[in-house]
Motif scaffolding. Structure first.
Motif, PDB file in Angstrom:
ATOM      1  N   UNK A   1      43.206  54.975  39.956  1.00 28.24           N
ATOM      2  CA  UNK A   1      43.595  56.329  39.778  1.00 28.24           C
ATOM      3  C   UNK A   1      43.440  57.079  41.327  1.00 28.24           C
ATOM      4  N   UNK A   2      42.621  56.374  42.246  1.00 30.09           N
ATOM      5  CA  UNK A   2      42.726  57.060  43.654  1.00 30.09           C
ATOM      6  C   UNK A   2      42.607  55.822  44.540  1.00 30.09           C
ATOM      7  N   UNK A   3      44.023  55.287  44.647  1.00 28.97           N
ATOM      8  CA  UNK A   3      44.168  54.103  45.581  1.00 28.97           C
ATOM      9  C   UNK A   3      44.174  54.305  46.900  1.00 28.97           C
ATOM     10  N   UNK A   4      43.750  53.328  47.755  1.00 33.29           N
ATOM     11  CA  UNK A   4      43.987  53.388  49.453  1.00 33.29           C
ATOM     12  C   UNK A   4      45.461  53.104  49.454  1.00 33.29           C
ATOM     13  N   UNK A   5      45.946  54.349  50.194  1.00 30.89           N
ATOM     14  CA  UNK A   5      47.563  54.244  50.296  1.00 30.89           C
ATOM     15  C   UNK A   5      47.814  53.175  51.140  1.00 30.89           C
ATOM     16  N   UNK A   6      47.077  52.428  52.065  1.00 29.30           N
ATOM     17  CA  UNK A   6      47.291  51.364  53.083  1.00 29.30           C
ATOM     18  C   UNK A   6      46.851  50.423  52.343  1.00 29.30           C
ATOM     19  N   UNK A   7      46.252  50.480  51.211  1.00 33.47           N
ATOM     20  CA  UNK A   7      45.981  48.736  50.383  1.00 33.47           C
ATOM     21  C   UNK A   7      47.266  47.843  50.073  1.00 33.47           C
ATOM     22  N   UNK A   8      47.200  46.805  50.445  1.00 35.53           N
ATOM     23  CA  UNK A   8      48.297  45.734  50.114  1.00 35.53           C
ATOM     24  C   UNK A   8      47.590  44.702  49.315  1.00 35.53           C
ATOM     25  N   UNK A   9      47.919  44.044  48.292  1.00 32.81           N
ATOM     26  CA  UNK A   9      47.681  42.975  47.198  1.00 32.81           C
ATOM     27  C   UNK A   9      48.676  42.192  46.965  1.00 32.81           C
ATOM     28  N   UNK A  10      48.136  40.910  46.594  1.00 40.36           N
ATOM     29  CA  UNK A  10      49.025  39.821  46.400  1.00 40.36           C
ATOM     30  C   UNK A  10      48.274  38.991  45.045  1.00 40.36           C
ATOM     31  N   UNK A  11      48.945  38.710  44.043  1.00 42.00           N
ATOM     32  CA  UNK A  11      48.461  37.536  43.202  1.00 42.00           C
ATOM     33  C   UNK A  11      49.593  36.795  42.827  1.00 42.00           C
ATOM     34  N   UNK A  12      49.754  35.327  43.353  1.00 40.95           N
ATOM     35  CA  UNK A  12      50.768  34.416  43.165  1.00 40.95           C
ATOM     36  C   UNK A  12      52.035  35.180  43.764  1.00 40.95           C
ATOM     37  N   UNK A  13      53.105  35.263  42.967  1.00 43.80           N
ATOM     38  CA  UNK A  13      54.251  35.849  43.582  1.00 43.80           C
ATOM     39  C   UNK A  13      54.530  37.352  43.397  1.00 43.80           C
ATOM     40  N   UNK A  14      53.432  37.800  42.817  1.00 42.94           N
ATOM     41  CA  UNK A  14      53.343  39.264  42.744  1.00 42.94           C
ATOM     42  C   UNK A  14      52.732  40.225  43.891  1.00 42.94           C
ATOM     43  N   UNK A  15      53.229  41.478  44.373  1.00 41.57           N
ATOM     44  CA  UNK A  15      52.858  42.039  45.278  1.00 41.57           C
ATOM     45  C   UNK A  15      52.513  43.446  44.954  1.00 41.57           C
ATOM     46  N   UNK A  16      51.533  44.081  45.660  1.00 41.28           N
ATOM     47  CA  UNK A  16      51.256  45.639  45.408  1.00 41.28           C
ATOM     48  C   UNK A  16      51.165  46.329  46.682  1.00 41.28           C
ATOM     49  N   UNK A  17      51.618  47.468  46.940  1.00 40.43           N
ATOM     50  CA  UNK A  17      51.222  48.248  48.007  1.00 40.43           C
ATOM     51  C   UNK A  17      52.268  48.008  49.077  1.00 40.43           C
ATOM     52  N   UNK A  18      52.064  48.457  50.268  1.00 44.26           N
ATOM     53  CA  UNK A  18      52.843  48.461  51.534  1.00 44.26           C
ATOM     54  C   UNK A  18      53.237  46.842  51.580  1.00 44.26           C
TER      55      UNK A  18
END
Length: 207
Positions: free
Chosen positions: A81-98
């Motif tokens: 609900x309150x994510x860090x706007x600079x946070x990027x993440x990866x799981x396998x071939x999926x990505x999230x964030x910048x």
């Protein structure tokens, strides 16, 4: 010295880059995300150093016990609900964030999948490694599989009864597929982790 304990399910690994610089900041990030994501038992969380032209600092990775657990934690991470706007993440071939942060998170996740590197902050049995414990108990009650004594002869095997003064700060690393703790000789015939808390054990309020 080694133990037969094995960490389950390290193939489902989420990598995260939130812009942390120091290991201490990365430790705090691990604990903050562990609380927010309600990580299941058996999770191994590691920090990784980043040294590129665009980024010098640390990323973190979370190895979940199985693919189902990884999917659940990924959904929680991407739905914060309150994510860090600079946070990027990866799981396998999926990505999230910048995209730049997601790209930077990928090498640490891959390293953890291979068990070729990564400094473990959370792992099974870590909460038992407080105060002074024997070397035998350290290996028997935690996911640490091997210890090495820095500066000792290669063939030297430490006595399993040797006390280990943990300082409530035990950070093993993946080496050649095994979670390995580097120790150094300490006062009174004891051993202590090579890495000392700086300046004090991190995140005492999380214990």
């Amino acid at each position: 010295m080694t133990a037969p304990h094995h960490v389950p399910g390290v193939r489902s690994v989420i990598g995260v880059d939130a812009g942390t610089v120091s290991l201490r900041e990365a430790d705090h990030l691990v604990h903050r995300l562990a609380d927010g994501l309600r990580l299941p038992d058996g999770t191994v969380a590691c920090t990784h150093l980043v040294r590129t032209a665009d980024r010098r600092g640390t990323t973190v990775s979370f190895a979940l016990p199985d693919e189902t657990a990884a999917q659940t934690v990924w959904q929680r991470l991407t739905g914060l609900a309150d994510p860090d706007p600079g946070l990027g993440a990866v799981l396998g071939d999926r990505t999230h964030g910048p995209a730049p942060a997601a790209r930077t998170a990928q090498p640490g996740a891959a390293e953890h999948v291979r068990r070729s590197g990564g400094r473990a902050v959370l792992y099974p049995g870590a909460d038992r490694l407080t105060g002074t414990v024997t070397l035998a108990d350290l290996l028997a009650t935690s996911a640490i599989e091997r210890v090495v004594v820095v500066g000792s002869p290669f063939a030297a095997e430490p006595d399993p009864r040797t006390p280990v003064v943990t300082q409530d700060h035990v950070r093993p690393e993946w080496r050649d597929g095994r979670l390995t703790l580097a120790l150094v000789p300490a006062a009174g015939g004891t051993l202590a982790p090579f890495e000392v808390p700086n300046p004090t054990p991190c995140c005492a309020d999380h214990s």
